[in-house]
Enzyme design. Structure first.
Site, mmCIF file in Angstrom:
data_model
loop_
_atom_site.group_PDB
_atom_site.id
_atom_site.type_symbol
_atom_site.label_atom_id
_atom_site.label_comp_id
_atom_site.label_asym_id
_atom_site.label_seq_id
_atom_site.Cartn_x
_atom_site.Cartn_y
_atom_site.Cartn_z
ATOM 1 N N SER A 70 0.811 -1.219 0.000
ATOM 2 C CA SER A 70 0.000 0.000 0.000
ATOM 3 C C SER A 70 0.843 1.268 0.000
ATOM 4 O O SER A 70 0.348 2.338 -0.347
ATOM 5 C CB SER A 70 -0.939 0.012 1.210
ATOM 6 O OG SER A 70 -0.214 0.124 2.413
ATOM 7 N N LYS A 170 0.872 4.131 6.740
ATOM 8 C CA LYS A 170 0.392 4.989 5.653
ATOM 9 C C LYS A 170 1.068 6.349 5.779
ATOM 10 O O LYS A 170 1.823 6.624 6.704
ATOM 11 C CB LYS A 170 -1.132 5.180 5.718
ATOM 12 C CG LYS A 170 -1.960 3.908 5.851
ATOM 13 C CD LYS A 170 -2.042 3.116 4.573
ATOM 14 C CE LYS A 170 -2.887 1.867 4.764
ATOM 15 N NZ LYS A 170 -2.829 0.976 3.585
#
EC number: 3.4.21.89
Length: 683
Positions: A70, A170
C-alpha cells in the site's frame, strides 16, 4: 546404651560455611569473591538489558516488517525486484498475494516494465533474482509524537480502526480540525472543526474546495513514480527502428523536422544534439508511447517498426508497475505449493518468505505467458496493464550540456492544455517561470497582483558553456526548479491559482492535432541561438489519489452516470482505450463524471492514505468495512468503536517511521549480498 566416641562425633559433624571460608587461603577467598561478583554483575547486566530492551520497544522505537504494497514503491511488502530483459530497467512487482495463506494459493509469474512496458515472464525455476522477497524492515519511533504532533506527509504507524490488533503504515495527509477533499488526484483542505455528525460525502461542482495541499520538495521526490528514463533503451526496438519517444517538433509540424534535434539511441542510452538558429527555438518533445504486444513480437523476430507514427501518443496515467503483477493459481505452477511453515526466522531475515515448493513438469519457466492462456490475471483490479486516470502533474529532469554563446534554454510541462515553462537566459543565468493557456498569465501566481502581475525570476548557474542537471516540476499547483540537486529560490511565489483562469470542471486533457499536441506531448525542451547536447531525460509523475469512499470502487469515475450516458455498461478497459486516442479526448464524457469526495476530520483525528492509491485500504475506505465483511465484534465490542470511522483517533497512533534498516538482500554477486541502496531514511 553406649555413648558415641569423640571421633565418631567429628566424622558426622560437617564444617559450617563460615568454617570452610575461614579454612581457605587468602588468594582463594579473593578469587571466590571475584567469581561471585562477576556472576552477579553479569546477571544484573542481563536483567537491565532485558528491561531496557522492553522499555525501548515499548516507548522509544520498534522494528516492523512491511506486509503489503500500500506504500509502494517507497515502502514495499512481499515483492519481486526484477530487471527488464529488454531495457535493463530495475522495477519492483508486488507479490503480497502469495502470502495471504499459509500455503501459496496464487503465484506471480510476470510483470510489466514501467519504462518500455515490456511484459516480462518470470523465470521462477532458474533465476534466483525472480524470487519473492520479504517486505522492508523499518524502524519506527514511538517517542516522536510524545514530543510533538504528527506533521502532514509523515509516514506513520497506527492501530487500524477496523482491527485495532493490527498495525498499518500509511502517509498522514489530513490533520485535525479540517475538511479534506480529494479531486483529480489532488488534495484540498478547509480549516475549521466540522460538526460532530458530519460524514464523508460526494461533492458537487461549485462546492468549496479550500486550499490545495502542496508537498515539500523532499516529499515530492520521495513519492514520485517513474514514467520514462532515456538511459534505458530496448535493444530489440533499436534494431527494429522503432521511433524514440523524444522527437524533434516545431509548431504546426505533422512529422519531425529534419533540421532540428538529431536523436541517437543505443543500449547505453539516448543522446540528442541541436544547433539552433537565433531566430527560432528548436523543440524536442516527449510522446508517451510504447509498442503493442504484436509490435514487440515483430521486433523480436527482426522485423521493422520504422512505420510507426513518431507523433503517436497517449495520456500519462496512474500506472503502477508494482500493481501490474501477472498471476495464476498456484497449482498451474507447482505440484507442491511453497509454504510459510517451512521458513525459519533466519531465512525470513535473509529475504526468503516461503519454502521452495516443487514445480509442475508442464510449467515452462521463463517462457511466454501465453502458456497460461485465459487463466492469467492482471493485478488486483484485473485492469492493471495501464492506469485508469490521467495524471498531469509531472517532473522532468534533463542532463544538458550547453555550448558557449547559446542564448536560451526552455523546459516546458503541459497540463490541461496550459503551458508551464521555465526559461533560462543563458547569458546571465536568469530563470523565469511563465504560465500560458493561449495568453500569458503572470497574475496567476500567488501574490502576483500585489507584485504587479510579474513572473517569478531567480539567478542560477545555468549559463552558456556549462553542463547541469536541471529538474523542473509542475505538481500541486506549484512550479519548482532544481539545479544540480539544489532547489532554486525565486523572488516571488511559484505557487499559482489555476481556478483564476480554468475552473475545476474544465480541467481535462487538450489535443489540437500533431502541430499543437498539448497533453499528447506534455514535456518539451527547447534551445535557441546556439548548440546543446542532451545526455539524459527522466520523466516522473506525482501521486494520484483516487476519489472514492469504497474500497471495491478504486475509480474516480461515477460509473453509474457514465453507463447512463453510454446506454451500456462501460468497462475500465474502454476508458483506458480512450487514453490512447487523442482525437476523442474532447468528446469523452468521463471527464465530467470524475468525483470529488469530502472527509470531515475532527479534534484529535488524523486521515492517512497509502502512496499506492489503487491498492491501499486506507481512511477513504474504512467506514463500513467491518459491517460489510460481517466481522465478529462479540469478544470486545468497545475495541471496535472506531471501525466505521474515516479517520485514526490520536489514541491509536503508534509512531513515526524513521528508516528502512534491513531490506531484502540480493542473491548475487554472492548469496545474501546486503541491499545497501534501500537502506535509507523514510521521507
Amino acid at each position: 546404651m553406649p555413648q558415641p566416641t569423640a571421633a565418631a562425633t567429628e566424622k558426622t559433624t560437617d564444617p559450617t560455611p563460615q568454617e570452610q571460608w575461614d579454612a581457605m587461603p587468602l588468594l582463594q577467598q579473593r578469587a571466590a569473591v571475584f567469581r561471585v561478583q562477576g556472576l552477579r554483575e553479569t546477571a544484573e547486566a542481563i536483567v537491565v538489558a532485558f528491561v531496557l530492551a522492553l522499555l525501548f520497544r515499548a516507548f522509544i522505537a520498534e522494528a516492523f516488517v512491511i506486509p503489503t504494497g500500500s506504500m509502494a514503491p517507497a515502502l514495499m511488502g512481499a515483492h519481486k525486484d526484477v530487471f527488464c530483459p529488454e531495457c535493463g530497467q530495475e522495477f519492483p512487482i508486488g507479490a503480497s498475494l502469495e502470502n495471504r495463506n499459509d500455503a501459496t494459493e496464487h503465484v506471480v509469474v510476470g510483470g510489466i516494465c514501467p519504462n518500455c512496458r515490456y511484459v516480462y515472464p518470470l523465470d521462477l525455476k532458474n533465476n534466483s533474482g525472480d524470487a519473492t522477497f520479504s517486505g522492508d524492515r523499518i524502524l519506527v519511533s514511538k517517542f516522536a509524537y510524545a514530543l510533538g504532533d504528527p506533521e502532514r506527509w509523515d509516514v506513520i504507524v497506527f492501530k487500524v480502526p477496523i482491527n485495532p490488533k493490527q498495525n498499518y503504515i500509511k502517509r498522514l495527509v489530513g490533520l485535525p480540525n479540517e475538511t479534506l477533499t480529494i479531486m483529480h488526484g489532488d488534495i484540498y483542505a478547509q480549516p475549521g472543526t466540522p460538526p460532530e455528525d458530519a460524514e464523508p460525502t460526494v461533492g458537487k461542482p461549485g462546492d468549496p474546495l479550500g486550499e490545495i495541499l502542496r508537498k515539500p520538495p523532499e516529499k515530492l521526490l520521495a513519492m514520485k513514480s517513474m514514467v520514462y528514463d532515456s538511459d534505458h533503451q530496448p535493444a530489440a526496438l533499436i534494431d527494429a527502428d522503432y521511433p524514440t519517444r523524444l522527437q524533434p517538433w516545431s509548431p504546426g509540424a505533422t512529422s519531425p523536422p529534419t533540421d532540428s534535434w538529431a536523436v541517437e539511441h543505443s543500449e547505453t542510452g539516448l543522446v540528442a544534439k541541436v544547433d539552433a538558429p537565433a531566430e527560432t527555438a528548436q523543440w524536442l518533445r516527449y510522446f508517451h508511447r510504447w509498442p503493442t504486444q504484436d509490435q514487440w513480437d515483430n521486433a523480436q523476430k527482426g522485423l521493422s517498426l520504422a512505420g510507426v507514427d513518431p507523433y503517436q501518443s497517449r495520456l500519462i496515467t496512474d500506472f503502477y508497475a508494482y500493481d501490474a503483477y501477472l498471476f495464476v493459481d498456484a497449482d498451474r505452477v507447482y505440484d507442491l505449493k511453497p509454504s510459510a511453515a517451512g521458513t525459519s526466522r533466519v531465512q525470513r531475515l535473509l529475504g526468503s518468505s516461503r519454502s521452495g515448493g516443487v514445480f509442475r513438469p508442464s510449467y515452462d519457466s521463463g517462457a511466454s505467458l501465453d502458456q497460461f492462456r485465459n487463466h492469467l490475471h492482471y493485478g488486483g483490479s484485473g485492469y492493471a496493464g495501464d492506469g485508469a486516470h490521467w495524471v498531469g502533474d509531472l517532473i522532468v529532469q534533463a542532463d544538458v550540456e550547453i555550448a558557449t554563446g547559446t542564448e536560451s534554454l526552455t523546459l516546458e510541462i503541459v497540463e490541461a492544455g496550459v503551458q508551464f515553462r521555465c526559461e533560462f537566459d543563458l547569458a546571465t543565468g536568469k530563470a523565469q517561470l511563465t504560465i500560458n493557456d493561449g495568453q500569458p498569465r503572470p497574475g496567476a501566481f500567488d501574490a502576483g497582483a500585489r507584485q504587479g502581475a510579474v513572473n517569478p525570476t531567480a539567478t542560477t548557474d545555468v549559463v552558456a558553456g556549462s553542463r547541469h542537471s536541471i529538474r523542473f516540476s509542475n505538481c500541486d499547483n506549484q512550479l519548482l526548479l532544481w539545479v544540480d540537486g539544489d532547489v532554486v529560490a525565486f523572488d516571488g511565489p511559484t505557487t499559482y491559482d489555476l481556478s483564476s483562469f480554468l475552473q475545476p470542471e474544465d480541467v481535462r486533457p487538450v489535443y489540437n492535432g500533431p502541430g499543437d499536441p498539448r497533453d499528447a506531448a506534455p514535456v518539451g525542451i527547447a534551445v535557441q541561438g546556439g548548440s546543446a547536447t542532451l545526455h539524459r531525460v527522466t520523466i516522473d509523475r506525482d501521486k494520484y489519489y483516487i476519489a472514492t469512499t469504497d474500497g471495491n470502487q478504486m475509480l474516480d469515475y461515477d460509473m453509474a452516470s457514465l453507463n447512463e450516458y453510454a446506454g451500456a455498461n462501460v468497462r475500465v478497459e474502454e476508458i483506458q482505450a480512450v487514453m490512447a486516442e487523442p482525437k476523442v479526448w474532447d468528446e469523452f464524457p468521463g471527464w465530467a463524471t470524475r468525483r470529488r469526495v469530502t472527509f470531515p476530520i475532527g479534534e484529535d483525528q488524523f486521515f492517512p492514505m497509502g502512496d499506492n492509491s489503487p491498492e491501499s485500504l486506507d481512511a477513504r475506505c474504512w467506514a463500513g468495512t467491518k459491517l460489510r465483511y460481517g466481522a465478529d465484534r462479540s469478544v470486545d465490542p468497545d475495541s471496535y468503536r472506531f471501525a466505521n470511522a474515516a479517520f485514526v483517533p490520536r489514541d491509536l497512533l503508534v509512531g513515526k517511521a524513521l528508516a528502512i534498516f534491513w531490506p531484502h538482500p540480493w542473491p548475487t554477486p554472492v548469496p545474501f549480498t546486503p541491499n545497501f541502496q534501500r537502506m535509507r531514511l523514510i521521507r
